[in-house]
Design an enzyme around this catalytic site. Structure first.
Site, PDB file in Angstrom:
ATOM      1  N   CYS A 266      48.828  -9.451 172.771  1.00  0.00           N
ATOM      2  CA  CYS A 266      49.736 -10.349 173.378  1.00  0.00           C
ATOM      3  C   CYS A 266      50.202  -9.866 173.989  1.00  0.00           C
ATOM      4  CB  CYS A 266      48.241 -11.617 172.863  1.00  0.00           C
ATOM      5  SG  CYS A 266      48.946 -12.319 172.251  1.00  0.00           S
ATOM      6  N   HIS A 318      48.976 -17.505 171.238  1.00  0.00           N
ATOM      7  CA  HIS A 318      48.586 -16.630 172.225  1.00  0.00           C
ATOM      8  C   HIS A 318      49.523 -16.763 173.656  1.00  0.00           C
ATOM      9  CE1 HIS A 318      45.570 -13.780 173.899  1.00  0.00           C
ATOM     10  NE2 HIS A 318      45.292 -14.085 175.304  1.00  0.00           N
ATOM     11  N   HIS A 330      45.954 -10.781 180.270  1.00  0.00           N
ATOM     12  CA  HIS A 330      46.366 -10.831 178.739  1.00  0.00           C
ATOM     13  C   HIS A 330      45.558  -9.412 177.657  1.00  0.00           C
ATOM     14  CE1 HIS A 330      42.532 -13.388 177.355  1.00  0.00           C
ATOM     15  NE2 HIS A 330      41.896 -12.339 178.220  1.00  0.00           N
TER      16      HIS A 330
END
Length: 354
Positions: A266, A318, A330
């Protein structure tokens, strides 16, 4: 690689997923193979397995970010140690040359200074020449003193460089241990997650993966995503370039520790995308949560903003990039590809404008 938990008010997609999972649970409970004959304890439901898998993915993501940070530090320390070792070698060579020069001068003086200077003056056939020679020797003595001073300074520098190199190498050893520990944690969590999925039947495993996919942003492919990108607001400048770079990777696989160009985790996707725009972001999502300026709310987000999410323990684990229309691009987790999801699909920790 986040635990993709929805806000407390479930969306229609979430309800549909849970309904599907509930139906699979009914089928599951009817299968005697899922019960332990010795304890008569039923096996966990599909939804239970999904919850456990999500938790393991969250833990793996946290370990991945720790790995990313340790690797970045390790790479920096390794380069620093190499530079220090080169400096030590150069300074050592300088010290050796100065020592050799001084040794040569000392030897010559020993050979020439056997007689007292006044006696040498009385015995010489050319007193004027002797005085000229004495002046030259006096100047040589001054040069010798300067060389000695330079040697002492070089030795001090060498000792400091050796200490710095030893300290850096010790830090590198510690960081390497942290790197290996984080790597082991990631691999362990992913193995546990896969073992749970393998314990399901094919249809039950498909139900879990479908639920994850829905939470990650739905099914994704390069061709199907192009149409959905047509209505996005146009962003300009470096943020716009970063958005376009990130969107160009839709469909690429997630790989923990990867920074592109063919696979990403990520934070690696965020770093790579902004690097294409000429901006160097820090490596981890935790560090990225401090870059630029804070954006008060999602309603004020602009394309290119970094949306950092909270994991279960409050860890900033994240990150996605806001692209407009309430969406982010993402890299979700192992087994998923780069895709678009609703920006509020996970609990938001902070939004940062680079």
């Amino acid at each position: 690689m986040a635990t993709h938990r929805r806000p407390k008010q479930p969306s229609q997609a979430r309800v549909a997923v849970l309904t599907f999972a509930a139906a699979a649970t009914v089928v599951l409970s009817a299968q005697s193979a899922w019960a332990d004959p010795s304890t008569n304890t039923p096996a966990p439901s599909v939804d239970d397995v999904k919850t456990q898998v999500d938790g393991l993915n969250s833990q793996a993501e946290k370990a991945t970010e720790q790995y990313d940070g340790a690797k970045e530090k390790s790479d920096g320390l390794r380069q620093q140690a190499s530079q220090l070792q080169d400096e030590v070698a150069r300074t050592q060579s300088q010290v050796d040359q100065l020592e050799q020069g001084l040794a040569s001068v000392a030897g010559q003086q020993y050979m020439q200074d056997g007689l007292d200077p006044s006696i040498q003056l009385m015995l010489t056939a050319n007193p004027g020449g002797y005085l000229d020679q004495a002046a030259t020797q006096h100047q040589a003595s001054i040069s010798e003193a300067e060389a000695l001073k330079a040697l002492q300074q070089a030795e001090r520098t060498l000792n400091q460089q050796k200490q710095d190199a030893a300290t850096t190498l010790a830090q590198l050893d510690t960081t390497t241990a942290s790197l290996n520990d984080a790597k082991s944690q990631v691999q362990s969590k992913l193995q546990q997650s896969q073992a749970l999925l393998n314990s399901l039947t094919a249809s039950q495993r498909a139900a879990v993966l479908a639920a994850q996919q829905q939470e990650d942003g739905g099914e994704v492919s390069r061709s199907s995503s192009r149409a959905s990108l047509a209505g996005l607001p146009q962003a300009s400048g470096q943020a716009g370039s970063a958005v376009q770079a990130a969107l160009s990777r839709i469909g690429d696989p997630y790989k923990w520790g990867a920074t592109g160009p063919g696979s990403f985790d990520c934070s690696g996707l965020m770093q790579w995308a902004y690097e294409q725009a000429g901006i160097q972001l820090p490596r981890t999502s935790e560090e990225q949560a401090s870059v630029g300026t804070s954006v008060p709310s999602l309603a004020q987000a602009q394309p290119g903003d970094l949306v950092i999410y909270n994991a279960e323990d409050g860890y900033e684990g994240h990150v996605g990039m806001y692209i407009g229309n309430g969406e982010v691009v993402h890299a979700p987790h192992t087994g998923a590809n780069v895709r678009i999801m609703q920006a509020n699909a996970l609990p938001i920790a902070t939004i940062r404008r680079v």
